[in-house]
Write an enzyme that holds these catalytic residues in place. Structure first.
Site: not given
Ligand code: ZN
Length: 282
Positions: A68-69, A123, A119, A224
């Site tokens: 993620d991210d 964020h 995502h 991540h």
């Protein structure tokens, strides 16, 4: 004769060594470590037993790697190299903001055969608190910016962001999941966490990742690709999983599996049939 035979054998060994040296970086330590491509049905679902009733259809000791991210200019290339070294594919839940900043990295992740998912745009930790319009804009702008990064290079311009979404901070809402479902997008939580978002040592990430994966005996694992500790831990996690008889499954949307044998992140874009995602509340 025996001497000649030995010479032939020595020659074969030598050739094998040369061949091994040449291909040491190109061959997989365990070609079976990635077990298969896991086709995610087009029918919308919410996956991951940390939050939902069911997960993806994995076998015992089968792991789905997710990151993620990102993309991140330092960490993502390290993660990609580790995944290549183990010959496994993953799914990257990217943010639109980072895709906008680092389009070449989005393209590189796709080029190496990983699945590109979304995502949100920037964020925000809890989409529910933004209000409906801002929340749905976060989702659509995230997808559109990642797609724009793919579109910006000839190599990847025929690929599409997978219809997979993960809520920032895993802070979901029933209403937004319903909205995603209306856009034919499935929601992904996870089965095993790694705590790599916490300020802990890389060795602790390795320990917790393995502990949690052993506890669920596989499933969707969340990392991540913005954390140096994750890049440091990943080779150890993968090596241990390999040693313990686990396998990696690569998620691909059913839409993209129509061409037999494809492991690309996205199918060729059908521009006639493709409707750009737009928030109905814009
Ligand atoms: Zn996140």
């Amino acid at each position: 004769m025996r001497g000649a035979k030995c010479l032939v054998q020595a020659g074969l060994v030598w050739l094998a060594l040369i061949s091994w040296a040449d291909s040491a970086n190109a061959t997989c330590p365990d070609p079976d470590f990635q077990s298969r491509t896991l086709i995610i049905p087009a029918k919308v679902q919410s996956y991951g037993t940390m939050q939902y009733a069911r997960s993806v259809d994995v076998s015992d000791k089968e792991v789905v790697l997710t990151f993620d991210d990102g993309p991140d200019p330092v960490v993502t290339p390290q993660i990609l190299d580790t995944l290549d070294r183990f010959c496994v594919k993953a799914t990257f839940f990217m943010t639109g903001l980072r895709a906008e900043r680092y389009p070449a990295l989005v393209q590189e992740v796709a080029r190496r055969g990983h699945t590109i998912a979304s995502h949100s745009y920037s964020h925000p930790n809890n989409l529910r608190r933004l209000g409906w319009n801002a929340a749905t804009r976060q989702i659509t702008r995230g997808i559109n910016e990642i797609q724009a990064a793919l579109d910006a290079h000839d190599d990847t311009s025929d690929m599409r962001v997978a219809p997979f979404f993960r809520f920032p901070g895993l802070n979901h809402s029933t209403g937004l999941r319903g909205w995603l479902a209306n856009q034919n997008i499935s929601t992904f939580s996870c089965d095993a966490g790694t705590d790599d978002w916490r300020r802990i040592a890389a060795s602790t990430v390795t320990y917790r990742a393995l502990r949690n994966i052993r506890s669920t005996r596989g499933g969707i694992v969340i990392f991540h690709d913005t954390k140096p500790r994750t890049a440091a831990a990943l080779p150890h996690v993968l090596q241990r999983l390999q040693n313990e008889g686990y396998h990696i499954a690569h998620m691909l949307p059913e839409r993209d599996a129509r061409t037999p044998g494809t492991t690309l992140a996205a199918a060729p874009l059908d521009r006639q049939a493709d409707t750009p995602l737009r928030s109905t509340h814009d």
